[in-house]
Design a protein around this motif. Structure first.
Motif, PDB file in Angstrom:
ATOM      1  N   ASN A  35      42.527 -68.416 -30.242  1.00  0.00           N
ATOM      2  CA  ASN A  35      42.445 -67.658 -31.251  1.00  0.00           C
ATOM      3  C   ASN A  35      43.907 -67.245 -31.516  1.00  0.00           C
ATOM      4  OD1 ASN A  35      43.480 -65.378 -29.583  1.00  0.00           O
ATOM      5  ND2 ASN A  35      41.234 -64.823 -28.878  1.00  0.00           N
ATOM      6  N   SER A  37      45.502 -64.441 -31.727  1.00  0.00           N
ATOM      7  CA  SER A  37      46.046 -62.682 -31.416  1.00  0.00           C
ATOM      8  C   SER A  37      47.426 -62.909 -30.507  1.00  0.00           C
ATOM      9  CB  SER A  37      44.700 -61.914 -30.409  1.00  0.00           C
ATOM     10  OG  SER A  37      45.364 -60.832 -30.013  1.00  0.00           O
ATOM     11  N   SER A  38      48.106 -62.084 -31.085  1.00  0.00           N
ATOM     12  CA  SER A  38      49.433 -62.054 -30.246  1.00  0.00           C
ATOM     13  C   SER A  38      49.268 -60.984 -29.146  1.00  0.00           C
ATOM     14  CB  SER A  38      50.508 -61.495 -31.161  1.00  0.00           C
ATOM     15  OG  SER A  38      50.386 -60.008 -31.463  1.00  0.00           O
ATOM     16  N   THR A  39      48.329 -60.528 -28.975  1.00  0.00           N
ATOM     17  CA  THR A  39      48.070 -59.508 -27.522  1.00  0.00           C
ATOM     18  C   THR A  39      48.213 -60.141 -26.278  1.00  0.00           C
ATOM     19  OG1 THR A  39      46.782 -58.174 -29.021  1.00  0.00           O
ATOM     20  CG2 THR A  39      46.705 -57.812 -26.818  1.00  0.00           C
ATOM     21  N   TYR A  99      53.041 -58.463 -32.674  1.00  0.00           N
ATOM     22  CA  TYR A  99      51.919 -57.778 -32.497  1.00  0.00           C
ATOM     23  C   TYR A  99      51.794 -56.365 -33.462  1.00  0.00           C
ATOM     24  CZ  TYR A  99      48.956 -54.457 -30.371  1.00  0.00           C
ATOM     25  OH  TYR A  99      47.978 -53.407 -29.776  1.00  0.00           O
ATOM     26  N   LEU A 270      47.269 -61.576 -38.240  1.00  0.00           N
ATOM     27  CA  LEU A 270      46.873 -61.892 -36.529  1.00  0.00           C
ATOM     28  C   LEU A 270      45.721 -60.787 -36.296  1.00  0.00           C
ATOM     29  CD1 LEU A 270      50.580 -61.807 -35.034  1.00  0.00           C
ATOM     30  CD2 LEU A 270      48.975 -63.890 -35.465  1.00  0.00           C
ATOM     31  N   ARG A 271      45.488 -59.841 -36.789  1.00  0.00           N
ATOM     32  CA  ARG A 271      44.341 -58.899 -36.118  1.00  0.00           C
ATOM     33  C   ARG A 271      43.086 -58.823 -37.224  1.00  0.00           C
ATOM     34  NH1 ARG A 271      47.671 -53.620 -34.611  1.00  0.00           N
ATOM     35  NH2 ARG A 271      49.693 -54.346 -34.091  1.00  0.00           N
ATOM     36  N   THR A 274      40.329 -63.378 -37.189  1.00  0.00           N
ATOM     37  CA  THR A 274      40.697 -64.123 -35.804  1.00  0.00           C
ATOM     38  C   THR A 274      39.865 -65.495 -35.880  1.00  0.00           C
ATOM     39  OG1 THR A 274      40.831 -62.219 -34.520  1.00  0.00           O
ATOM     40  CG2 THR A 274      40.344 -64.208 -33.348  1.00  0.00           C
TER      41      THR A 274
END
Length: 278
Positions: A35, A37-39, A99, A270-271, A274
């Protein structure tokens, strides 16, 4: 054979000396992600930074407790620990920026903080490997123990490379052949420092007129030979890093099918959205 020739032809272009990349997302997304996501990478890089910082502070505190804090700054290992800490800190900064504020656009040049991270990364990874190899194959065999605690000695000359290896295999940005000048400048700077330190009458923590027994500038012939050998080893380790990055990408492409993710994703939120490979 043609693929190898094509690779070296592309990587050998003078433009590869610079710090530009057409896909900024590779600096804040892991090659192993499905995905956008930068998390995950933000958390991972933060842990690597805290590990590097912990090793750095432990070493400095030990020297301080022994009343030899000033000598901490003369050793290549400690220069390398500092470099590791800065590199992992900058990696976390890049991930944190994405993020909290969204992706880095592909329309313009890479921001200064991304370029700074890339330079520190290019230098820190092969330098960490060099320190580990040099210490355990040459210095340790010569009876030289750099840290003032054996357990810390193992951590400083072992965990340093492990942290940098984990930073390498979890990233997705390229490691370029022509970026060899980044670690070479760092290594040359330390070599010059060692020579100037000797000429200025500097001593090590035990009062010896050298920093490392195998790099004794009172014997310039053997010392220059050792510096040259170390330089060749650093070049080889940089090539190894480039190879490891290529292997990482090849395995991830096969396992994660990352080639499906295209440049269209650059600049997408990014959020809120996804995209998962199915």
């Amino acid at each position: 054979m043609s693929a190898i020739k094509s690779y070296f032809k592309e990587e050998g272009q003078l433009s590869m000396l610079g710090l530009e990349c057409s896909k900024p997302s590779c600096f804040y997304l892991s090659v192993w992600q499905r995905n956008r996501s930068s998390t995950p990478l933000f958390i991972w890089r933060s842990l690597l930074f805290l590990t590097s910082l912990g090793i750095l502070l432990s070493s400095m505190i030990m020297y301080g407790l022994m009343g030899k804090f000033g000598f901490w700054f003369i050793y290549l290992t400690h220069w390398g620990l500092t470099l590791n800490t800065v590199a992992t800190a900058m990696s976390a900064v890049v991930s944190a920026r994405c993020y909290f504020f969204g992706p880095i656009g592909a329309e313009f040049a890479l921001p200064w903080y991304v370029k700074s991270y890339w330079v520190f990364y290019n230098s820190a990874v092969p330098i960490a490997f060099l320190i580990t190899v040099f210490y355990w194959t040459i210095l340790y065999e010569a009876g030289f123990e750099e840290e003032l605690n054996h357990g810390l000695d193992v951590a400083v000359h072992g965990l340093n490379s492990l942290v940098m290896f984990l930073l390498l295999v979890s990233a997705s940005h390229p490691s370029r052949l022509l970026h060899i000048y980044h670690p070479m400048i760092f290594g040359l700077t330390y070599a010059v420092f060692g020579a100037v330190y000797y000429l200025a009458g500097g001593v090590d923590a035990n009062g010896n007129p050298w920093i490392y027994p195998v790099i004794n500038w009172s014997q310039p012939g053997s010392t220059m030979a050792m510096v040259a050998i170390t330089g060749v080893l650093l070049i080889a380790l940089h090539l190894a890093v480039v190879g490891l990055a290529a292997i990482r990408d090849a395995i991830a492409t096969r396992v994660i099918r990352r080639s499906v993710i295209t440049h269209i994703e650059e600049g997408m939120p990014l959020r809120s959205q996804t995209q998962t490979i199915t």
